[in-house]
Design a protein around this motif. Sequence first.
Motif, PDB file in Angstrom:
ATOM      1  N   LEU A  81       0.853  -1.199   0.000  1.00  0.00           N
ATOM      2  CA  LEU A  81       0.000   0.000   0.000  1.00  0.00           C
ATOM      3  C   LEU A  81       0.881   1.240   0.000  1.00  0.00           C
ATOM      4  CD1 LEU A  81      -2.795  -0.752   2.649  1.00  0.00           C
ATOM      5  CD2 LEU A  81      -3.059  -0.700   0.173  1.00  0.00           C
ATOM      6  N   ALA A  82       0.330   2.321  -0.520  1.00  0.00           N
ATOM      7  CA  ALA A  82       0.996   3.620  -0.481  1.00  0.00           C
ATOM      8  C   ALA A  82       0.405   4.455   0.660  1.00  0.00           C
ATOM      9  CB  ALA A  82       0.813   4.349  -1.808  1.00  0.00           C
ATOM     10  N   PRO A  83       1.132   5.460   1.157  1.00  0.00           N
ATOM     11  CA  PRO A  83       0.578   6.328   2.214  1.00  0.00           C
ATOM     12  C   PRO A  83      -0.733   6.993   1.809  1.00  0.00           C
ATOM     13  CG  PRO A  83       2.938   6.679   1.993  1.00  0.00           C
ATOM     14  CD  PRO A  83       2.547   5.781   0.859  1.00  0.00           C
ATOM     15  N   GLN A  84      -0.886   7.318   0.519  1.00  0.00           N
ATOM     16  CA  GLN A  84      -2.145   7.910   0.040  1.00  0.00           C
ATOM     17  C   GLN A  84      -3.319   6.959   0.267  1.00  0.00           C
ATOM     18  OE1 GLN A  84       0.727   7.921  -1.494  1.00  0.00           O
ATOM     19  NE2 GLN A  84       1.145   9.869  -2.494  1.00  0.00           N
ATOM     20  N   ASP A  85      -3.073   5.657   0.157  1.00  0.00           N
ATOM     21  CA  ASP A  85      -4.134   4.677   0.396  1.00  0.00           C
ATOM     22  C   ASP A  85      -4.589   4.719   1.843  1.00  0.00           C
ATOM     23  OD1 ASP A  85      -4.038   3.741  -2.243  1.00  0.00           O
ATOM     24  OD2 ASP A  85      -2.427   2.340  -1.767  1.00  0.00           O
ATOM     25  N   VAL A  86      -3.634   4.862   2.757  1.00  0.00           N
ATOM     26  CA  VAL A  86      -3.982   4.933   4.181  1.00  0.00           C
ATOM     27  C   VAL A  86      -4.889   6.140   4.434  1.00  0.00           C
ATOM     28  CG1 VAL A  86      -3.075   5.147   6.525  1.00  0.00           C
ATOM     29  CG2 VAL A  86      -1.829   3.799   4.821  1.00  0.00           C
ATOM     30  N   ILE A  97      -6.927   7.684   2.264  1.00  0.00           N
ATOM     31  CA  ILE A  97      -8.247   7.502   1.643  1.00  0.00           C
ATOM     32  C   ILE A  97      -9.054   6.438   2.372  1.00  0.00           C
ATOM     33  CG2 ILE A  97      -9.423   6.736  -0.448  1.00  0.00           C
ATOM     34  CD1 ILE A  97      -7.082   7.978  -2.033  1.00  0.00           C
ATOM     35  N   TYR A  98      -8.441   5.287   2.629  1.00  0.00           N
ATOM     36  CA  TYR A  98      -9.162   4.211   3.306  1.00  0.00           C
ATOM     37  C   TYR A  98      -9.594   4.638   4.708  1.00  0.00           C
ATOM     38  CZ  TYR A  98      -7.014   1.155  -0.278  1.00  0.00           C
ATOM     39  OH  TYR A  98      -6.597   0.572  -1.447  1.00  0.00           O
ATOM     40  N   GLY A  99      -8.674   5.277   5.431  1.00  0.00           N
ATOM     41  CA  GLY A  99      -8.989   5.697   6.796  1.00  0.00           C
ATOM     42  C   GLY A  99     -10.083   6.742   6.834  1.00  0.00           C
ATOM     43  N   ALA A 100     -10.030   7.706   5.920  1.00  0.00           N
ATOM     44  CA  ALA A 100     -11.029   8.783   5.914  1.00  0.00           C
ATOM     45  C   ALA A 100     -12.413   8.250   5.563  1.00  0.00           C
ATOM     46  CB  ALA A 100     -10.612   9.868   4.921  1.00  0.00           C
ATOM     47  N   LEU A 101     -12.509   7.435   4.528  1.00  0.00           N
ATOM     48  CA  LEU A 101     -13.820   6.937   4.092  1.00  0.00           C
ATOM     49  C   LEU A 101     -14.464   6.050   5.151  1.00  0.00           C
ATOM     50  CD1 LEU A 101     -13.253   6.081   0.313  1.00  0.00           C
ATOM     51  CD2 LEU A 101     -14.470   8.029   1.274  1.00  0.00           C
ATOM     52  N   THR A 102     -13.692   5.139   5.731  1.00  0.00           N
ATOM     53  CA  THR A 102     -14.265   4.249   6.744  1.00  0.00           C
ATOM     54  C   THR A 102     -14.637   5.017   8.014  1.00  0.00           C
ATOM     55  OG1 THR A 102     -11.975   3.659   7.361  1.00  0.00           O
ATOM     56  CG2 THR A 102     -13.150   2.142   5.914  1.00  0.00           C
ATOM     57  N   ALA A 103     -13.850   6.051   8.345  1.00  0.00           N
ATOM     58  CA  ALA A 103     -14.174   6.860   9.527  1.00  0.00           C
ATOM     59  C   ALA A 103     -15.451   7.668   9.303  1.00  0.00           C
ATOM     60  CB  ALA A 103     -13.011   7.793   9.867  1.00  0.00           C
ATOM     61  N   SER A 140      -3.494  12.794   5.539  1.00  0.00           N
ATOM     62  CA  SER A 140      -4.538  13.492   4.775  1.00  0.00           C
ATOM     63  C   SER A 140      -3.973  14.628   3.937  1.00  0.00           C
ATOM     64  CB  SER A 140      -5.629  14.019   5.720  1.00  0.00           C
ATOM     65  OG  SER A 140      -5.115  15.002   6.592  1.00  0.00           O
ATOM     66  N   GLU A 141      -2.835  15.185   4.346  1.00  0.00           N
ATOM     67  CA  GLU A 141      -2.207  16.241   3.549  1.00  0.00           C
ATOM     68  C   GLU A 141      -1.745  15.712   2.193  1.00  0.00           C
ATOM     69  OE1 GLU A 141      -1.948  19.434   4.101  1.00  0.00           O
ATOM     70  OE2 GLU A 141      -2.876  19.405   6.087  1.00  0.00           O
ATOM     71  N   LEU A 142      -1.533  14.413   2.087  1.00  0.00           N
ATOM     72  CA  LEU A 142      -1.098  13.828   0.817  1.00  0.00           C
ATOM     73  C   LEU A 142      -2.220  13.807  -0.213  1.00  0.00           C
ATOM     74  CD1 LEU A 142       0.881  10.758   2.245  1.00  0.00           C
ATOM     75  CD2 LEU A 142       1.821  12.924   1.422  1.00  0.00           C
ATOM     76  N   VAL A 143      -3.469  13.848   0.260  1.00  0.00           N
ATOM     77  CA  VAL A 143      -4.639  13.845  -0.641  1.00  0.00           C
ATOM     78  C   VAL A 143      -5.529  15.016  -0.215  1.00  0.00           C
ATOM     79  CG1 VAL A 143      -6.479  12.453  -1.671  1.00  0.00           C
ATOM     80  CG2 VAL A 143      -4.473  11.324  -0.682  1.00  0.00           C
ATOM     81  N   PRO A 144      -5.351  16.206  -0.806  1.00  0.00           N
ATOM     82  CA  PRO A 144      -6.089  17.401  -0.350  1.00  0.00           C
ATOM     83  C   PRO A 144      -7.597  17.226  -0.341  1.00  0.00           C
ATOM     84  CG  PRO A 144      -4.329  18.017  -1.867  1.00  0.00           C
ATOM     85  CD  PRO A 144      -4.384  16.518  -1.873  1.00  0.00           C
ATOM     86  N   GLU A 145      -8.136  16.462  -1.302  1.00  0.00           N
ATOM     87  CA  GLU A 145      -9.592  16.246  -1.326  1.00  0.00           C
ATOM     88  C   GLU A 145     -10.067  15.541  -0.065  1.00  0.00           C
ATOM     89  OE1 GLU A 145      -7.598  15.505  -3.796  1.00  0.00           O
ATOM     90  OE2 GLU A 145      -8.292  16.622  -5.559  1.00  0.00           O
ATOM     91  N   VAL A 146      -9.253  14.631   0.450  1.00  0.00           N
ATOM     92  CA  VAL A 146      -9.609  13.912   1.675  1.00  0.00           C
ATOM     93  C   VAL A 146      -9.632  14.864   2.853  1.00  0.00           C
ATOM     94  CG1 VAL A 146      -8.747  12.219   3.347  1.00  0.00           C
ATOM     95  CG2 VAL A 146      -8.835  11.647   0.914  1.00  0.00           C
ATOM     96  N   ARG A 147      -8.622  15.728   2.950  1.00  0.00           N
ATOM     97  CA  ARG A 147      -8.567  16.703   4.046  1.00  0.00           C
ATOM     98  C   ARG A 147      -9.781  17.626   4.018  1.00  0.00           C
ATOM     99  NH1 ARG A 147      -4.168  20.268   2.575  1.00  0.00           N
ATOM    100  NH2 ARG A 147      -5.827  21.228   1.353  1.00  0.00           N
ATOM    101  N   SER A 206     -20.587  20.378  -0.164  1.00  0.00           N
ATOM    102  CA  SER A 206     -19.175  20.427  -0.520  1.00  0.00           C
ATOM    103  C   SER A 206     -18.498  19.086  -0.262  1.00  0.00           C
ATOM    104  CB  SER A 206     -18.471  21.531   0.274  1.00  0.00           C
ATOM    105  OG  SER A 206     -17.098  21.564  -0.012  1.00  0.00           O
ATOM    106  N   CYS A 207     -18.826  18.460   0.863  1.00  0.00           N
ATOM    107  CA  CYS A 207     -18.253  17.162   1.200  1.00  0.00           C
ATOM    108  C   CYS A 207     -18.609  16.118   0.147  1.00  0.00           C
ATOM    109  CB  CYS A 207     -18.751  16.710   2.570  1.00  0.00           C
ATOM    110  SG  CYS A 207     -18.275  15.030   3.021  1.00  0.00           S
ATOM    111  N   LEU A 208     -19.882  16.080  -0.219  1.00  0.00           N
ATOM    112  CA  LEU A 208     -20.333  15.113  -1.216  1.00  0.00           C
ATOM    113  C   LEU A 208     -19.735  15.411  -2.586  1.00  0.00           C
ATOM    114  CD1 LEU A 208     -24.069  14.805  -0.102  1.00  0.00           C
ATOM    115  CD2 LEU A 208     -22.212  13.180   0.321  1.00  0.00           C
ATOM    116  N   ALA A 209     -19.480  16.676  -2.861  1.00  0.00           N
ATOM    117  CA  ALA A 209     -18.841  17.047  -4.129  1.00  0.00           C
ATOM    118  C   ALA A 209     -17.409  16.510  -4.181  1.00  0.00           C
ATOM    119  CB  ALA A 209     -18.843  18.560  -4.308  1.00  0.00           C
ATOM    120  N   HIS A 210     -16.692  16.603  -3.057  1.00  0.00           N
ATOM    121  CA  HIS A 210     -15.337  16.042  -2.995  1.00  0.00           C
ATOM    122  C   HIS A 210     -15.382  14.526  -3.168  1.00  0.00           C
ATOM    123  CE1 HIS A 210     -13.139  19.661  -2.105  1.00  0.00           C
ATOM    124  NE2 HIS A 210     -13.866  19.930  -1.034  1.00  0.00           N
TER     125      HIS A 210
END
Length: 439
Positions: free
Chosen positions: A243-248, A250-256, A279-286, A299-303
């Motif tokens: 896995l890449a850090p970006q995956d952590v 995205i996966y962590g944000a969506l499941t949370a 989350s800084e690695l994926v600005p949309e997630v932040r 806005s959240c749903l748009a991201h």
Amino acid sequence: MATSMEEDLPAGSESSSSSSSVNKEFDLESYISNYSGHTKIARLVFIAEHNKNVELDAYRMAIDTLKSTTYNTGLYKTVAERVGDRLGPSYKLDQAWIDSTDKKAVQQLERLEIDLNNHKANLIKENIRVGHNELGELYYKRGDLNNSLKCFVRARDYCSNSKHILQMCFNVIRVSIEMNNFAHVSNYVGKAEQTSAESAEPAVQSRLRVCSGLANLENKKYKAAALKFLEANFNLGDFNYVLAPQDVAIYGALTALATFDRSELKKKVIDNQVFRNYSELVPEVREMIHDFYGSKYASCLAHLEKLKGDLLLDIHLHDHVESLYQKIRSKALIQYFSPFVSVDLNTMAAAFSTSVSGIEKELAKLIMDGSIQARIDSHNKRLYARHTDQRSQTFQNSLKMGDEYQRSVNALLMRVNLQRSEFIVKLPRRDDLGPGVNP
């Protein structure tokens, strides 16, 4: 040699249903640069099957990686036959490479088996362990995951310290993830965590937590997955073969977002300094996390919608995208309505970028499953909360407490009267029961 990786590849015909939903402007080179090893190849083939816009580029990169880093002639032949002559003569089926690679692999296999047998005859424990690992790596490069797993597991009996045990566990975890055997992943993560000395290192702990989170994600245990991803330190080391850090992030944000309430989201995600680095690695997630917590649901749903195309091309997440998105949207609807006695459906529909009829159907479903205590006024297009009659509820609670008090008093009076009348049943003594009899 038939390869396990080849057998696990999705059929090309299955990609047509999802190809229309994926991102047509997908940046393949930027995305795949985050990965290495077998997961890079598997992701390239998966993307090629699910996004026709980058299909040939993905196959070209997969062929290059297969020929330069593996002996997996079976998978190479499958990919080359799918490509045909669409990439020109340089990427046509290279039978000479297949023959030479197969010959080289057979020679290495014979040499390693002879060496291992010699080590067993000489009873050299460390050499036996190394021999099993070398055989496992060769089978792994060939794509024969079943034999690779057997060799790595056999090395367990010859591990003499915690470092060897950790190496064995990570080898088994790596192969099990490719085999989609996530019960094995969870099992060996547990074994590795019990190895105290080396597993205390931050990078090792992070890898184990990420692997555990991935296993929980695949088993649809989303909250458990979120907790594991959020516990990972910002130090995975060289782990992009899984896995890449970006995956952590995205996966962590969506499941949370799909499973945490507001207090948990604030404490474990927003105030989590380590996860903030991810989350800084994926600005949309932040932005998505902060918009959700700030009740900026549109806005959240748009991201989320912006990310969806890329997430459908993720080899681990694609099966869970719709489920997670639905859970996040439902949670947003519940939180939006919770402070109000009534809400105009037109306003609510605008807040969630949907139609009134659409929001009405979503709310009806939430009311039916008990997630929202409310009723819909379809004529006036309003949603009304169902509030409990506090006066009636207090009266009912008082009656219940009175009944319980009366029962306890009657039981106490009966006990006192029984004692006064010496109506007491005593257990016989052990001596009176005879030998070998329990009371």
